[in-house]
Design a protein around this motif. Structure first.
Motif, PDB file in Angstrom:
ATOM      1  N   GLU A   1       0.962  -1.478   0.117  1.00 21.24           N
ATOM      2  CA  GLU A   1       0.401  -0.346  -0.387  1.00 21.24           C
ATOM      3  C   GLU A   1       1.047   1.437   0.210  1.00 21.24           C
ATOM      4  O   GLU A   1       0.453   2.565  -0.956  1.00 21.24           O
ATOM      5  CB  GLU A   1      -1.032   0.324   1.176  1.00 21.24           C
ATOM      6  CG  GLU A   1      -2.108  -1.089   1.272  1.00 21.24           C
ATOM      7  CD  GLU A   1      -3.056  -1.346   2.696  1.00 21.24           C
ATOM      8  OE1 GLU A   1      -2.701  -0.600   3.432  1.00 21.24           O
ATOM      9  OE2 GLU A   1      -3.987  -2.077   2.488  1.00 21.24           O
TER      10      GLU A   1
ATOM     11  N   GLU B   1       1.181   3.959  -3.463  1.00 21.59           N
ATOM     12  CA  GLU B   1       0.461   5.167  -3.105  1.00 21.59           C
ATOM     13  C   GLU B   1       1.774   6.171  -3.131  1.00 21.59           C
ATOM     14  O   GLU B   1       1.209   7.285  -4.376  1.00 21.59           O
ATOM     15  CB  GLU B   1       0.595   5.455  -1.651  1.00 21.59           C
ATOM     16  CG  GLU B   1      -0.423   7.420  -1.420  1.00 21.59           C
ATOM     17  CD  GLU B   1      -0.340   7.189   0.119  1.00 21.59           C
ATOM     18  OE1 GLU B   1      -1.227   8.303   0.320  1.00 21.59           O
ATOM     19  OE2 GLU B   1      -0.190   6.651   0.257  1.00 21.59           O
TER      20      GLU B   1
ATOM     21  N   HIS C   1       1.534   8.211  -7.660  1.00 20.41           N
ATOM     22  CA  HIS C   1       1.211   9.370  -7.366  1.00 20.41           C
ATOM     23  C   HIS C   1       2.777  11.004  -8.046  1.00 20.41           C
ATOM     24  O   HIS C   1       2.323  11.270  -8.526  1.00 20.41           O
ATOM     25  CB  HIS C   1       1.538  10.400  -6.674  1.00 20.41           C
ATOM     26  CG  HIS C   1       0.440   9.932  -5.288  1.00 20.41           C
ATOM     27  ND1 HIS C   1      -0.538  10.775  -5.878  1.00 20.41           N
ATOM     28  CD2 HIS C   1      -0.401   9.405  -4.410  1.00 20.41           C
ATOM     29  CE1 HIS C   1      -2.419  10.308  -4.847  1.00 20.41           C
ATOM     30  NE2 HIS C   1      -1.989   9.857  -4.190  1.00 20.41           N
TER      31      HIS C   1
ATOM     32  N   GLU D   1      -3.624  -1.154  -7.540  1.00 19.73           N
ATOM     33  CA  GLU D   1      -4.730  -0.047  -7.801  1.00 19.73           C
ATOM     34  C   GLU D   1      -5.217  -0.059  -8.755  1.00 19.73           C
ATOM     35  O   GLU D   1      -5.413  -1.350  -9.784  1.00 19.73           O
ATOM     36  CB  GLU D   1      -3.986   1.202  -8.937  1.00 19.73           C
ATOM     37  CG  GLU D   1      -4.504   2.404  -8.980  1.00 19.73           C
ATOM     38  CD  GLU D   1      -4.231   3.316  -7.592  1.00 19.73           C
ATOM     39  OE1 GLU D   1      -3.886   2.741  -7.014  1.00 19.73           O
ATOM     40  OE2 GLU D   1      -4.691   4.317  -7.612  1.00 19.73           O
TER      41      GLU D   1
END
Length: 244
Positions: A38, A42, A46, A62
């Motif tokens: 996770e 992330e 991004h 995702e």
């Protein structure tokens, strides 16, 4: 920075993040694997969207945005390849950041943060392949060796080497720790896009186990098999697989 430099830079940072999560002592086992997945995902999602906003993106962690199918350039990411090995504090896990252009694994980086000092191999930094072993070494799953790999290794007088993640196996061939990675047990695009890009850049043979090219950015991301090996062994390996 260019695509390969970006992939290597992000893979290196994600590797450091994963080591910090592991070394925090907050998580263990499966919970550690989930936390690593996770957290690294992330960051990578991004960062890639900020750096390459017009490109598509496919990540194991995702929800699939199928708008990628209409794009020529698609980043294919596995934040932690070998989640089990990562959760067990082993070294044979990897971070994959690959770029598919028109369905071909063109550019990418594979980080091996668990190795001493951390190692990142990418398509812009290519070294000559080390000399092969006299008996070919076949990389297989630690727990479920592919029957084709077992049979071909026996036919070629080779030996089996158990290892964790797909990326770790592919990079072991690049690093001269083995000669053949023959897999038939089922994978997805994120398991092999970056490793195939890096292996191909280093002069290795990369294909499906029937010899067909490996294609990426498809609607169905399941990619059941692949062969990464030294070019001088490819014809013999493919012929033996075909005869099974």
């Amino acid at each position: 920075m260019n695509d390969a430099e970006l992939a290597a830079h992000l893979a290196r940072i994600a590797g450091r993040i994963l080591l910090e999560v592991r070394d925090s002592g907050v998580f263990e086992g499966k919970a550690l694997g989930n936390a690593g997945d996770e957290t690294a995902n992330e960051f990578l999602v991004h960062a890639l969207r900020a750096a390459r906003p017009d490109d598509g993106l496919l990540s194991e962690e995702e929800k699939d945005d199928t708008s990628r199918l209409a794009k020529s350039r698609v980043w294919i990411v596995d934040p932690v390849d070998g989640t089990r090995e990562y959760g067990e504090n082993r070294e044979d896990w990897a971070v994959h950041i690959g770029l598919s252009i028109d369905g071909v694994a063109t550019t990418g980086a594979v980080a091996l943060p668990g190795l001493d000092g951390g190692v990142v191999l990418h398509t812009d930094q290519v070294s000559p392949l080390p000399e092969p072993a006299a008996k070919p070494r076949f990389l297989v799953s630690r727990t479920r060796p592919a029957k084709e790999a077992v049979a071909v290794a026996e036919a070629m007088g080779g030996e089996l080497v158990g290892m964790g993640s797909a990326g770790a196996k592919a990079m072991a061939v690049v690093r001269g720790e083995a000669e053949v990675y023959l897999h038939s047990g089922g994978q997805y695009e994120w398991d092999s896009c970056a490793p195939v890009a890096v292996a191909h850049a280093h002069g290795l043979h990369c294909s499906r186990i029937d010899g067909k090219p490996i294609r990426y950015n498809r609607a169905n991301t399941y990619l059941p098999d692949l062969l990464i090996c030294r070019k001088e062994l490819a014809d013999e390996v493919l012929a033996l697989v075909a005869g099974l």
